[in-house]
Motif scaffolding. Structure first.
Motif, PDB file in Angstrom:
ATOM      1  N   PHE A 123      -3.630  -3.152   5.069  1.00  0.00           N
ATOM      2  CA  PHE A 123      -2.370  -2.939   5.302  1.00  0.00           C
ATOM      3  C   PHE A 123      -1.379  -4.122   3.799  1.00  0.00           C
ATOM      4  O   PHE A 123      -0.493  -2.580   3.369  1.00  0.00           O
ATOM      5  CB  PHE A 123      -1.334  -4.172   5.845  1.00  0.00           C
ATOM      6  CG  PHE A 123      -0.304  -3.563   7.044  1.00  0.00           C
ATOM      7  CD1 PHE A 123       0.115  -2.589   6.739  1.00  0.00           C
ATOM      8  CD2 PHE A 123       1.123  -4.311   6.019  1.00  0.00           C
ATOM      9  CE1 PHE A 123       1.264  -1.844   7.819  1.00  0.00           C
ATOM     10  CE2 PHE A 123       2.217  -3.627   7.025  1.00  0.00           C
ATOM     11  CZ  PHE A 123       2.478  -2.484   7.287  1.00  0.00           C
ATOM     12  N   ASN A 127       0.581  -0.947   1.726  1.00  0.00           N
ATOM     13  CA  ASN A 127       1.639  -1.391   2.001  1.00  0.00           C
ATOM     14  C   ASN A 127       2.267  -0.872   0.661  1.00  0.00           C
ATOM     15  O   ASN A 127       3.723  -0.584   0.173  1.00  0.00           O
ATOM     16  CB  ASN A 127       2.573  -2.404   2.584  1.00  0.00           C
ATOM     17  CG  ASN A 127       4.068  -2.404   2.730  1.00  0.00           C
ATOM     18  OD1 ASN A 127       4.478  -1.551   3.371  1.00  0.00           O
ATOM     19  ND2 ASN A 127       4.491  -3.655   2.644  1.00  0.00           N
ATOM     20  N   TRP A 132       3.929   1.574   3.637  1.00  0.00           N
ATOM     21  CA  TRP A 132       3.434   1.121   5.562  1.00  0.00           C
ATOM     22  C   TRP A 132       4.256   0.752   5.991  1.00  0.00           C
ATOM     23  O   TRP A 132       4.133   0.881   7.284  1.00  0.00           O
ATOM     24  CB  TRP A 132       2.373   1.109   5.626  1.00  0.00           C
ATOM     25  CG  TRP A 132       0.750   2.108   4.895  1.00  0.00           C
ATOM     26  CD1 TRP A 132       1.339   2.949   3.990  1.00  0.00           C
ATOM     27  CD2 TRP A 132      -0.225   1.443   5.466  1.00  0.00           C
ATOM     28  NE1 TRP A 132       0.101   3.840   4.110  1.00  0.00           N
ATOM     29  CE2 TRP A 132      -1.022   2.718   3.654  1.00  0.00           C
ATOM     30  CE3 TRP A 132      -1.161   0.547   5.844  1.00  0.00           C
ATOM     31  CZ2 TRP A 132      -2.062   2.649   3.791  1.00  0.00           C
ATOM     32  CZ3 TRP A 132      -2.688   1.279   5.143  1.00  0.00           C
ATOM     33  CH2 TRP A 132      -2.852   1.974   4.203  1.00  0.00           C
ATOM     34  N   GLN A 134       6.967   1.861   8.273  1.00  0.00           N
ATOM     35  CA  GLN A 134       6.558   2.544   9.347  1.00  0.00           C
ATOM     36  C   GLN A 134       5.862   2.399  10.291  1.00  0.00           C
ATOM     37  O   GLN A 134       5.823   2.978  11.762  1.00  0.00           O
ATOM     38  CB  GLN A 134       6.755   3.946   8.834  1.00  0.00           C
ATOM     39  CG  GLN A 134       5.813   4.696   8.290  1.00  0.00           C
ATOM     40  CD  GLN A 134       6.235   4.807   7.017  1.00  0.00           C
ATOM     41  OE1 GLN A 134       6.227   3.966   6.079  1.00  0.00           O
ATOM     42  NE2 GLN A 134       5.400   5.728   6.607  1.00  0.00           N
ATOM     43  N   TYR A 135       5.220   1.902   9.856  1.00  0.00           N
ATOM     44  CA  TYR A 135       3.487   1.288  10.903  1.00  0.00           C
ATOM     45  C   TYR A 135       3.315  -0.161  10.973  1.00  0.00           C
ATOM     46  O   TYR A 135       3.030  -0.270  11.403  1.00  0.00           O
ATOM     47  CB  TYR A 135       2.079   1.955   9.949  1.00  0.00           C
ATOM     48  CG  TYR A 135       2.081   3.738   9.308  1.00  0.00           C
ATOM     49  CD1 TYR A 135       1.904   4.843  10.196  1.00  0.00           C
ATOM     50  CD2 TYR A 135       2.237   3.635   7.572  1.00  0.00           C
ATOM     51  CE1 TYR A 135       2.636   5.608  10.056  1.00  0.00           C
ATOM     52  CE2 TYR A 135       1.877   4.985   7.852  1.00  0.00           C
ATOM     53  CZ  TYR A 135       2.311   5.711   8.703  1.00  0.00           C
ATOM     54  OH  TYR A 135       2.208   7.566   8.628  1.00  0.00           O
ATOM     55  N   TRP A 138       2.337  -1.043  14.465  1.00  0.00           N
ATOM     56  CA  TRP A 138       1.276  -0.834  14.748  1.00  0.00           C
ATOM     57  C   TRP A 138       0.080  -1.440  14.204  1.00  0.00           C
ATOM     58  O   TRP A 138      -1.154  -2.233  14.475  1.00  0.00           O
ATOM     59  CB  TRP A 138       0.845   0.416  14.071  1.00  0.00           C
ATOM     60  CG  TRP A 138       1.308   2.014  14.977  1.00  0.00           C
ATOM     61  CD1 TRP A 138       1.955   2.594  14.905  1.00  0.00           C
ATOM     62  CD2 TRP A 138       0.376   2.245  16.243  1.00  0.00           C
ATOM     63  NE1 TRP A 138       2.323   3.407  15.982  1.00  0.00           N
ATOM     64  CE2 TRP A 138       1.444   3.200  17.030  1.00  0.00           C
ATOM     65  CE3 TRP A 138      -0.708   1.853  17.215  1.00  0.00           C
ATOM     66  CZ2 TRP A 138       0.882   3.929  18.222  1.00  0.00           C
ATOM     67  CZ3 TRP A 138      -1.404   2.231  18.000  1.00  0.00           C
ATOM     68  CH2 TRP A 138      -0.295   2.771  18.829  1.00  0.00           C
TER      69      TRP A 138
END
Length: 222
Positions: A123, A127, A132, A134-135, A138
């Motif tokens: 991640f 990112n 990332w 927006q995730y 999650w």
């Protein structure tokens, strides 16, 4: 010589028990201090709850856990300058042979959540290059799911006689595994929530541990 080493480990484990108590108190206070990070906790606990339902109602993905278990042995051995000579993985169990071994390389799979660490690394890289953010929910969801995976499968594995545990001794192994898990949580929660510094969490642990030692000392000297 083996008897002396086992006796030393038992004594060391007993001496480390105040660190276990201090860690529990510190973890409780860290959780309280990070309670305002509600969305993070909700997403993480949702992930953990999802995995627990999977764990209860579906077959255990033993091969996947064994793979992570053996890779953790290998990675920690690499960290101490060792090399991988052989690895075997199956749903019935696994085995890894390295050139460097100690109690940490033996017990690391029981407290080091490899798949969580890999998720964080992936991640962070994603990112950095592709934004990332927006995730992010999650990501927290998967953190909870993978950490619950680690805890439940480790618990399931520990119900079976493990050569790693036998080799290091049950009492010593239990204390080291517990402290390892506490360390992961006391580092991971501050990093995840950004509501408390890691140094603050470590100071809480140290202060409460010293309090336990002082309490024991005052009780003995009554």
């Amino acid at each position: 010589m083996k008897f002396i080493l086992k006796l030393f480990k038992i004594i060391l484990a007993i001496l480390l028990l105040p660190f276990c108590v201090g860690a529990i108190i510190a973890l409780y206070q860290v959780i309280l201090k990070t309670g305002s990070a509600q969305m993070i906790w909700i997403a993480t606990l949702a992930g953990a709850s999802t995995w627990i339902l999977i764990f209860i109602f579906l077959p255990e993905p033993k091969w996947l856990y064994v793979l992570g278990h053996e890779l953790t042995h290998a990675i920690w051995s690499f960290g101490f300058g060792g090399k991988l000579k052989k690895i075997r993985v199956s749903s019935d169990g696994g085995h890894v042979l390295t050139t460097k071994a100690n109690f940490l390389t033996s017990l690391a799979p029981y407290f080091f959540p490899l798949y969580v660490v890999l998720l964080v690394i992936i991640f962070l890289i994603g990112n950095y290059f592709w934004n990332w953010t927006q995730y992010i929910l999650w990501f927290y969801f998967l953190i909870g799911l993978l950490y619950a995976f680690h805890v439940t499968l480790t618990y399931s594995t520990l119900k079976i006689r493990q050569p790693d545990i036998v080799q290091e001794g049950y009492i010593f192994s239990a204390v080291i595994i517990f402290l390892g898990n506490m360390l992961i949580l006391l580092i991971g929660i501050p990093l995840l929530t950004n509501k408390i510094n890691i140094s603050t969490a470590m100071n809480l642990w140290l202060n409460h541990t010293l309090w336990v030692y002082n309490y024991i000392d005052s009780f003995i000297n009554i």
